[in-house]
Motif scaffolding. Sequence first.
Motif, PDB file in Angstrom:
ATOM      1  N   ASN A   1     -46.071  64.719  -7.925  1.00  0.00           N
ATOM      2  CA  ASN A   1     -44.897  65.492  -7.534  1.00  0.00           C
ATOM      3  C   ASN A   1     -43.632  64.657  -7.373  1.00  0.00           C
ATOM      4  O   ASN A   1     -42.549  65.221  -7.241  1.00  0.00           O
ATOM      5  CB  ASN A   1     -45.172  66.237  -6.222  1.00  0.00           C
ATOM      6  CG  ASN A   1     -46.302  67.218  -6.387  1.00  0.00           C
ATOM      7  OD1 ASN A   1     -46.362  67.955  -7.366  1.00  0.00           O
ATOM      8  ND2 ASN A   1     -47.234  67.214  -5.446  1.00  0.00           N
ATOM      9  N   ARG A   2     -43.773  63.344  -7.343  1.00  0.00           N
ATOM     10  CA  ARG A   2     -42.640  62.429  -7.199  1.00  0.00           C
ATOM     11  C   ARG A   2     -42.920  61.163  -7.973  1.00  0.00           C
ATOM     12  O   ARG A   2     -44.062  60.824  -8.217  1.00  0.00           O
ATOM     13  CB  ARG A   2     -42.458  62.025  -5.740  1.00  0.00           C
ATOM     14  CG  ARG A   2     -41.939  63.110  -4.880  1.00  0.00           C
ATOM     15  CD  ARG A   2     -41.418  62.482  -3.631  1.00  0.00           C
ATOM     16  NE  ARG A   2     -40.806  63.517  -2.837  1.00  0.00           N
ATOM     17  CZ  ARG A   2     -40.538  63.382  -1.578  1.00  0.00           C
ATOM     18  NH1 ARG A   2     -40.824  62.263  -0.966  1.00  0.00           N
ATOM     19  NH2 ARG A   2     -39.966  64.349  -0.915  1.00  0.00           N
ATOM     20  N   ILE A   3     -41.857  60.460  -8.298  1.00  0.00           N
ATOM     21  CA  ILE A   3     -42.035  59.152  -8.924  1.00  0.00           C
ATOM     22  C   ILE A   3     -42.327  58.150  -7.820  1.00  0.00           C
ATOM     23  O   ILE A   3     -41.569  58.034  -6.859  1.00  0.00           O
ATOM     24  CB  ILE A   3     -40.782  58.745  -9.723  1.00  0.00           C
ATOM     25  CG1 ILE A   3     -40.534  59.752 -10.855  1.00  0.00           C
ATOM     26  CG2 ILE A   3     -40.929  57.323 -10.267  1.00  0.00           C
ATOM     27  CD1 ILE A   3     -39.201  59.589 -11.544  1.00  0.00           C
TER      28      ILE A   3
ATOM     29  N   ALA B   1     -55.992  59.409   2.808  1.00  0.00           N
ATOM     30  CA  ALA B   1     -55.275  59.937   1.639  1.00  0.00           C
ATOM     31  C   ALA B   1     -54.250  60.981   2.060  1.00  0.00           C
ATOM     32  O   ALA B   1     -53.103  60.973   1.586  1.00  0.00           O
ATOM     33  CB  ALA B   1     -56.259  60.531   0.633  1.00  0.00           C
ATOM     34  N   ARG B   2     -54.617  61.854   2.971  1.00  0.00           N
ATOM     35  CA  ARG B   2     -53.690  62.888   3.453  1.00  0.00           C
ATOM     36  C   ARG B   2     -52.522  62.256   4.221  1.00  0.00           C
ATOM     37  O   ARG B   2     -51.379  62.697   4.105  1.00  0.00           O
ATOM     38  CB  ARG B   2     -54.441  63.889   4.337  1.00  0.00           C
ATOM     39  CG  ARG B   2     -53.583  64.986   4.878  1.00  0.00           C
ATOM     40  CD  ARG B   2     -53.084  65.864   3.760  1.00  0.00           C
ATOM     41  NE  ARG B   2     -52.216  66.903   4.320  1.00  0.00           N
ATOM     42  CZ  ARG B   2     -51.282  67.487   3.641  1.00  0.00           C
ATOM     43  NH1 ARG B   2     -51.080  67.192   2.386  1.00  0.00           N
ATOM     44  NH2 ARG B   2     -50.538  68.400   4.203  1.00  0.00           N
ATOM     45  N   ILE B   3     -52.821  61.233   4.995  1.00  0.00           N
ATOM     46  CA  ILE B   3     -51.770  60.569   5.771  1.00  0.00           C
ATOM     47  C   ILE B   3     -50.763  59.887   4.833  1.00  0.00           C
ATOM     48  O   ILE B   3     -49.555  60.007   5.033  1.00  0.00           O
ATOM     49  CB  ILE B   3     -52.382  59.560   6.770  1.00  0.00           C
ATOM     50  CG1 ILE B   3     -53.156  60.322   7.860  1.00  0.00           C
ATOM     51  CG2 ILE B   3     -51.301  58.684   7.386  1.00  0.00           C
ATOM     52  CD1 ILE B   3     -53.994  59.445   8.761  1.00  0.00           C
ATOM     53  N   VAL B   4     -51.251  59.212   3.799  1.00  0.00           N
ATOM     54  CA  VAL B   4     -50.348  58.572   2.843  1.00  0.00           C
ATOM     55  C   VAL B   4     -49.507  59.640   2.140  1.00  0.00           C
ATOM     56  O   VAL B   4     -48.301  59.472   1.961  1.00  0.00           O
ATOM     57  CB  VAL B   4     -51.123  57.700   1.827  1.00  0.00           C
ATOM     58  CG1 VAL B   4     -50.211  57.218   0.713  1.00  0.00           C
ATOM     59  CG2 VAL B   4     -51.774  56.517   2.529  1.00  0.00           C
ATOM     60  N   ASP B   5     -50.133  60.740   1.766  1.00  0.00           N
ATOM     61  CA  ASP B   5     -49.398  61.842   1.142  1.00  0.00           C
ATOM     62  C   ASP B   5     -48.307  62.360   2.085  1.00  0.00           C
ATOM     63  O   ASP B   5     -47.173  62.601   1.657  1.00  0.00           O
ATOM     64  CB  ASP B   5     -50.371  62.963   0.770  1.00  0.00           C
ATOM     65  CG  ASP B   5     -49.715  64.050  -0.052  1.00  0.00           C
ATOM     66  OD1 ASP B   5     -49.131  63.729  -1.103  1.00  0.00           O
ATOM     67  OD2 ASP B   5     -49.788  65.226   0.363  1.00  0.00           O
TER      68      ASP B   5
ATOM     69  N   VAL C   1     -37.676  59.735  -5.971  1.00  0.00           N
ATOM     70  CA  VAL C   1     -38.297  58.424  -6.180  1.00  0.00           C
ATOM     71  C   VAL C   1     -38.578  57.809  -4.814  1.00  0.00           C
ATOM     72  O   VAL C   1     -37.704  57.792  -3.949  1.00  0.00           O
ATOM     73  CB  VAL C   1     -37.371  57.491  -6.994  1.00  0.00           C
ATOM     74  CG1 VAL C   1     -38.013  56.118  -7.169  1.00  0.00           C
ATOM     75  CG2 VAL C   1     -37.035  58.101  -8.345  1.00  0.00           C
ATOM     76  N   VAL C   2     -39.814  57.320  -4.630  1.00  0.00           N
ATOM     77  CA  VAL C   2     -40.182  56.654  -3.383  1.00  0.00           C
ATOM     78  C   VAL C   2     -40.759  55.287  -3.724  1.00  0.00           C
ATOM     79  O   VAL C   2     -41.634  55.164  -4.588  1.00  0.00           O
ATOM     80  CB  VAL C   2     -41.211  57.480  -2.571  1.00  0.00           C
ATOM     81  CG1 VAL C   2     -41.599  56.751  -1.296  1.00  0.00           C
ATOM     82  CG2 VAL C   2     -40.665  58.868  -2.257  1.00  0.00           C
ATOM     83  N   LEU C   3     -40.258  54.268  -3.049  1.00  0.00           N
ATOM     84  CA  LEU C   3     -40.702  52.886  -3.242  1.00  0.00           C
ATOM     85  C   LEU C   3     -41.719  52.539  -2.158  1.00  0.00           C
ATOM     86  O   LEU C   3     -41.434  52.699  -0.968  1.00  0.00           O
ATOM     87  CB  LEU C   3     -39.507  51.935  -3.149  1.00  0.00           C
ATOM     88  CG  LEU C   3     -38.291  52.277  -4.010  1.00  0.00           C
ATOM     89  CD1 LEU C   3     -37.111  51.370  -3.657  1.00  0.00           C
ATOM     90  CD2 LEU C   3     -38.626  52.179  -5.484  1.00  0.00           C
TER      91      LEU C   3
ATOM     92  N   HIS D   1     -48.801  61.247 -14.585  1.00  0.00           N
ATOM     93  CA  HIS D   1     -48.777  60.418 -13.372  1.00  0.00           C
ATOM     94  C   HIS D   1     -47.442  59.694 -13.377  1.00  0.00           C
ATOM     95  O   HIS D   1     -47.198  58.850 -14.229  1.00  0.00           O
ATOM     96  CB  HIS D   1     -49.916  59.393 -13.340  1.00  0.00           C
ATOM     97  CG  HIS D   1     -51.268  60.005 -13.263  1.00  0.00           C
ATOM     98  ND1 HIS D   1     -51.722  60.661 -12.144  1.00  0.00           N
ATOM     99  CD2 HIS D   1     -52.268  60.065 -14.157  1.00  0.00           C
ATOM    100  CE1 HIS D   1     -52.939  61.095 -12.358  1.00  0.00           C
ATOM    101  NE2 HIS D   1     -53.303  60.740 -13.577  1.00  0.00           N
ATOM    102  N   ARG D   2     -46.596  60.012 -12.436  1.00  0.00           N
ATOM    103  CA  ARG D   2     -45.261  59.398 -12.354  1.00  0.00           C
ATOM    104  C   ARG D   2     -45.339  58.140 -11.496  1.00  0.00           C
ATOM    105  O   ARG D   2     -44.694  58.039 -10.459  1.00  0.00           O
ATOM    106  CB  ARG D   2     -44.277  60.413 -11.787  1.00  0.00           C
ATOM    107  CG  ARG D   2     -44.120  61.619 -12.665  1.00  0.00           C
ATOM    108  CD  ARG D   2     -43.209  62.657 -12.036  1.00  0.00           C
ATOM    109  NE  ARG D   2     -43.220  63.849 -12.851  1.00  0.00           N
ATOM    110  CZ  ARG D   2     -43.654  65.029 -12.425  1.00  0.00           C
ATOM    111  NH1 ARG D   2     -44.077  65.182 -11.196  1.00  0.00           N
ATOM    112  NH2 ARG D   2     -43.641  66.057 -13.230  1.00  0.00           N
ATOM    113  N   LEU D   3     -46.163  57.223 -11.954  1.00  0.00           N
ATOM    114  CA  LEU D   3     -46.472  56.029 -11.178  1.00  0.00           C
ATOM    115  C   LEU D   3     -46.012  54.781 -11.924  1.00  0.00           C
ATOM    116  O   LEU D   3     -46.362  54.574 -13.083  1.00  0.00           O
ATOM    117  CB  LEU D   3     -47.982  55.949 -10.928  1.00  0.00           C
ATOM    118  CG  LEU D   3     -48.512  54.725 -10.193  1.00  0.00           C
ATOM    119  CD1 LEU D   3     -47.885  54.589  -8.805  1.00  0.00           C
ATOM    120  CD2 LEU D   3     -50.040  54.802 -10.096  1.00  0.00           C
ATOM    121  N   VAL D   4     -45.222  53.964 -11.213  1.00  0.00           N
ATOM    122  CA  VAL D   4     -44.794  52.664 -11.727  1.00  0.00           C
ATOM    123  C   VAL D   4     -45.373  51.615 -10.786  1.00  0.00           C
ATOM    124  O   VAL D   4     -45.122  51.656  -9.576  1.00  0.00           O
ATOM    125  CB  VAL D   4     -43.252  52.542 -11.778  1.00  0.00           C
ATOM    126  CG1 VAL D   4     -42.838  51.148 -12.252  1.00  0.00           C
ATOM    127  CG2 VAL D   4     -42.648  53.634 -12.657  1.00  0.00           C
TER     128      VAL D   4
END
Length: 171
Positions: free
Chosen positions: A115-117, A73-77, A87-89, A21-24
């Motif tokens: 798939n992304r940080i 969930a799909r919309i946020v994705d 990287v997405v903030l 999980h590339r989650l910060v």
Amino acid sequence: MAPPLADLIAEQVEQASRLYHRLVIVAGPPRSGKTSALRDLHHERGWPLVNINLALSERLLELSVKQRALRVARIVDDIVHEQAGNVVLLDNIEMLFHPDLQQDPLRLLQTISRNRIIVATWRGVHLGTSLTYAAPDHPEFRRFEEPQALIVSSGGVPGSSGATSAQEHSA
């Protein structure tokens, strides 16, 4: 003296690239510098910064309450996938906790971080192995044990002093 919050976050982003999980998560109370740190990273590194409350509410307007819960969930994705870079903030994620949307916000963030940080602000505290959202008497209060994310605590939390606490948990 502790390094600026943006620097602590950037350090965790580097570590996150090696995790499942590339989650910060940048945890802290309101007005503790979370949004300012994300804005600094946006300007310094060019990482896209998304106000989730705004982007999500615009897309949910024409949907019924039931459709919103099914599609959020799909919309946020989709919102994340529309952003350039690795990287997405994400700031202002409070809407994900709304009871009508029937979401597990942490799980949703973990899923999109495959798939992304993802760096997300979080209105709450990280103590020991648990991560909380909101105050215990708030209707959106949640406690997550062992959140499977890297956590950066922002100021305003007793004992945190802007220090970073990283936790890696295998999925």
